[in-house]
Design an enzyme around this catalytic site. Structure first.
Site, PDB file in Angstrom:
ATOM      1  N   GLU A   1      45.307 -75.311 -40.733  1.00 44.27           N
ATOM      2  CA  GLU A   1      44.303 -76.584 -40.393  1.00 44.27           C
ATOM      3  C   GLU A   1      44.996 -77.675 -40.108  1.00 44.27           C
ATOM      4  OE1 GLU A   1      41.333 -76.876 -41.456  1.00 44.27           O
ATOM      5  OE2 GLU A   1      40.966 -78.899 -41.708  1.00 44.27           O
ATOM      6  N   ASP A   2      46.425 -77.975 -40.381  1.00 43.61           N
ATOM      7  CA  ASP A   2      46.893 -79.217 -40.107  1.00 43.61           C
ATOM      8  C   ASP A   2      48.130 -79.339 -39.170  1.00 43.61           C
ATOM      9  OD1 ASP A   2      45.315 -80.469 -42.033  1.00 43.61           O
ATOM     10  OD2 ASP A   2      46.817 -80.265 -43.553  1.00 43.61           O
TER      11      ASP A   2
END
Ligand code: MN
Length: 734
Positions: free
Chosen positions: A81-82
């Site tokens: 996700e990051d």
């Protein structure tokens, strides 16, 4: 409240080495190194390096006893996700399972539960789906949320509240249902702290008062019980029983004190003693000993071993009086039950080799499947969130079938809920029930320990009635009843739904022509996935869409798009329809000629009327009270008089007629709206209307309206006269 602890990989490794469980340390350290590198340069709102977060989540999962892959996935849970890392990379390095777990958590992270109302159902459904595929995903998510809650103070204030609300409404109940009590109680306490800081403080303070005294008291009880158990023959217990003190969670106290309105001193289980033994036989043995040592309070003994709670919690609970007259609770359970009570579904991993059977895991997962099934038949968003909250209530009753199978249901459940829980068809065909051999009414609320026998109808056409929806307590039963109506009664639902919409329109003073319903409801139809207006009516009819939730928005839209503020300034609200006066006028002598109603007096069926033969425009109909007719009479000119002829209304003059009214009232805000509302409620179309203020400050409201007959107008006038501030209402002549 704050969590300043810095978890390092060394601490994690140390912890793993101390556990008597096999872990793949190399894999875990490798996952850590991958994550640390990926998150390099990223920081949390707290200012800490980002990697502290996945490390903390991994630590919580380790305490729950989760396996190597889960720990690896926890360390990696935010990298896809990051950071630049991809799922493919994870799969290559850590295998399919870890990659799939990270994927699941990443997907869950993208689901904003309390974002937009119409998405909630879909979102919760996604969470459930993720859970049903690999329950470890939701366990990671719960621990991720737990660490985020622990560090919530560093987030902006508006986010704190939303996150806390979401935690309290969705995540804590899921943790409770999965039986992961450690996580559940901490989530609740943390969320509660942000949702009601004052109550939190108050309870915290009250509990800390005399804490030392209470702790000494509990210590003395533990000591007394231990001494007594030691005095028994050596082979009484397979293994030395464990005796421990337990303090109730702050949120648990809050529920008793604020929700059940108990005084904090009346909460008997605020301090409890727990005895853990090896076998069920030993549990009852210990119970006997405790009851021999202390006087039990009546009605405070609960046998959750014989009848487990819905989340499979098992224990014996009893409240006894201590020597000083202070009541306290004793919980007695086996190690197996203890694992289930504390770790719930996670116990499956914690004690993989031993006590937790696959059956219990299956039973817990069947709940998730049940929820998913129920949701497929439900279109109502809030119902699903309600379902998570309600159906997860720990306050369950346990009722038996005549064959002795136990069925657990929420408190207040009726025989309808019982029938639907056994089988959907049993629910549909139910016509009544016997409880402990006695016939009971449909709304009878079942109690723990009762035996319930459902009586079935032999009529193959038999089905539920709509009234059942109000009686049933569980969302499971309700959604099954609704889906029956949805399937079996579509035509009926459309009619019911449409009339419900019209009733609600009326209730909200919404007046729009039927042709425009579809346009007006387009947005709602779209939101609820209805392709046609009929589908929409049908959904409302069977109860899948709650009309009460639509109404506020309707009012808003209506006032924005259909009403021009409070004062409709000469706005045509309804387009005039052509009228043909001839159809309801009978002329005495003349036949077959054009007839029109005079604009000066706008005659209405029921009025006394006369006709005037115009030059070239046929006959114009006036009321006998019309000023023009009166003037003619007073002039008394013979050739003029000859042009007046007798006319009559036909018997059935039920077509609409146009007339004008004038209302005079003391001016106030909302006056025009109130008058308009009454006209609309009386189903009187307004062709156009205007309002103005007189020099004396009074308001005049004029409207051209279309009515059916004089009596309709008279009764409407009566209603308008009752409006606050109205001085007079009359038909306006010209
Ligand atoms: Mn996270």
């Amino acid at each position: 409240m704050s969590e300043d602890r810095v978890v390092t990989i060394d601490m994690l490794v140390q912890k793993i080495l101390e556990m008597d469980k096999q872990y793949d340390l190399t894999k875990i350290i490798s996952a850590y190194e991958f994550a640390a590198k990926a998150h390099e340069g990223q920081f949390r709102s707290s200012g800490q390096p980002y990697i502290i977060h996945p490390l903390s989540v991994a630590e919580i999962l380790l305490d729950l006893g989760m396996d190597t892959d889960t720990i690896c996935a926890a360390l990696l849970h935010d990298v896809v996700e990051d950071t630049d890392a991809t799922s493919e990379q994870l799969q290559k390095r850590f295998g399919r399972d870890v990659a799939a777990l990270v994927d699941g958590v990443t997907k869950l992270a993208k689901i904003p539960i309390f974002n937009k109302e119409q998405q909630q159902a879909e979102n919760v459904r996604k969470i459930m789906l993720a859970m049903s595929q690999d329950i470890r995903v939701i366990i990671i998510k719960l621990c991720d949320r737990l660490h985020n809650m622990r560090t919530l103070e560093f987030r902006p204030e508006h986010k704190q509240r939303n996150t806390a609300l979401e935690t309290m409404n969705v995540y804590a109940p899921i943790a409770r249902r999965l039986g992961i009590k450690k996580v559940q109680e901490e989530l609740e306490d943390l969320a509660f702290h942000y949702l009601d800081p004052y109550a939190y403080k108050e309870i915290e303070q009250q509990m800390s008062v005399k804490r030392a005294e209470r702790e000494a008291f509990i210590a003395s009880i533990i000591d007394a019980i231990r001494t007594r158990l030691h005095s028994l023959p050596e082979d009484t217990f397979e293994k030395e029983p464990q005796i421990e003190g337990r303090v109730k969670s702050i949120y648990g106290m809050y529920k008793k004190v604020f929700v059940q309105h108990k005084d904090i001193d009346q909460v008997y289980d605020k301090y409890a003693v727990r005895v853990i033994v090896s076998t069920i036989g030993e549990c009852y043995n210990v119970l006997g000993i405790v009851h021999d040592m202390y006087r039990p309070l009546p009605n405070r003994f609960k046998d959750y071993i014989a009848t487990p709670k819905a989340n499979m919690y098992q224990s014996l609970h009893t409240t006894v009086l201590g020597r000083e007259g202070i009541p306290f609770e004793v919980q007695i359970r086996t190690w197996d039950m203890h694992a289930t009570a504390e770790y719930g579904i996670a116990a499956h991993w914690k004690y993989k080799e031993g006590i937790q059977g696959k059956d219990k895991m299956e039973q817990r997962l069947s709940w998730i499947r049940q929820m998913l099934e129920a949701q497929q038949t439900s279109d109502d968003v809030e119902e699903i969130v309600r379902m998570i909250k309600n159906d997860l209530s720990p306050e369950d009753i346990v009722v038996m079938t005549p064959k002795g199978d136990t069925i657990s249901l929420p408190i207040g459940a009726t025989i309808i809920d019982f029938a639907y829980r056994i089988h959907t068809q049993i629910g549909h065909k139910m016509m009544g029930a016997k409880v402990d051999g006695r016939i009971v009414p449909l709304d009878y609320q079942l109690q723990t320990g009762q035996i319930c026998e459902i009586m079935l109808s032999k009529d193959p056409e038999k089905g539920p009635t709509r009234a059942w929806l109000d009686i049933a307590k569980t969302n499971e039963a309700k959604s099954k009843i609704r889906s029956w109506f949805k399937r079996e009664r579509r035509d009926e639902n459309i009619v019911t739904g449409k009339s419900m919409v019209e009733k609600e329109f009326k209730h909200c003073h919404i007046r729009i022509p039927e042709e425009e319903y579809e346009k007006f409801l387009t947005e709602d139809m779209r939101r609820h996935n209805c392709n046609t207006l009929e589908d929409f009516y049908a959904s409302i009819g069977y109860g899948g869409i709650s009309i009460a939730k639509l109404a506020p928005r309707w009012k808003e839209i209506y006032h924005k798009n259909y009403m021009q503020g409070d004062e409709p300034e000469d706005q045509p609200i309804v387009a005039p329809v052509p009228r043909s006066p001839k159809s309801h006028i009978v002329l005495d002598d003349i036949s077959d000629c054009a007839v029109k109603f005079a604009q000066c007096c706008n005659p209405l069926p029921g009025d006394d009327i006369v006709g005037f033969i115009t030059r070239g425009h046929g006959i114009s109909v006036h009321t006998t009270s019309c000023v023009n007719y009166r003037a003619m009479l007073s002039r008394d000119i013979p050739e003029e008089r000859e042009r007046w002829v007798d006319v009559q209304w036909t018997e059935s003059s039920d077509a609409a007629m146009q007339t004008s009214i004038e209302v005079i009232a003391t001016d106030r805000v909302g006056l025009v709206y109130d008058i308009t509302a009454i006209l609309m409620e009386s189903r009187i179309p307004i062709i156009h209307s205007s309002s103005r203020i007189l020099k004396n400050g009074n308001a005049v409201f004029d409207a051209s309206i279309r009515i059916m007959n004089k009596s309709q107008l008279t009764s409407t006038f009566d209603r308008i006269r009752k409006i606050k501030g109205v001085l007079s209402v009359e038909r306006a002549n010209g």
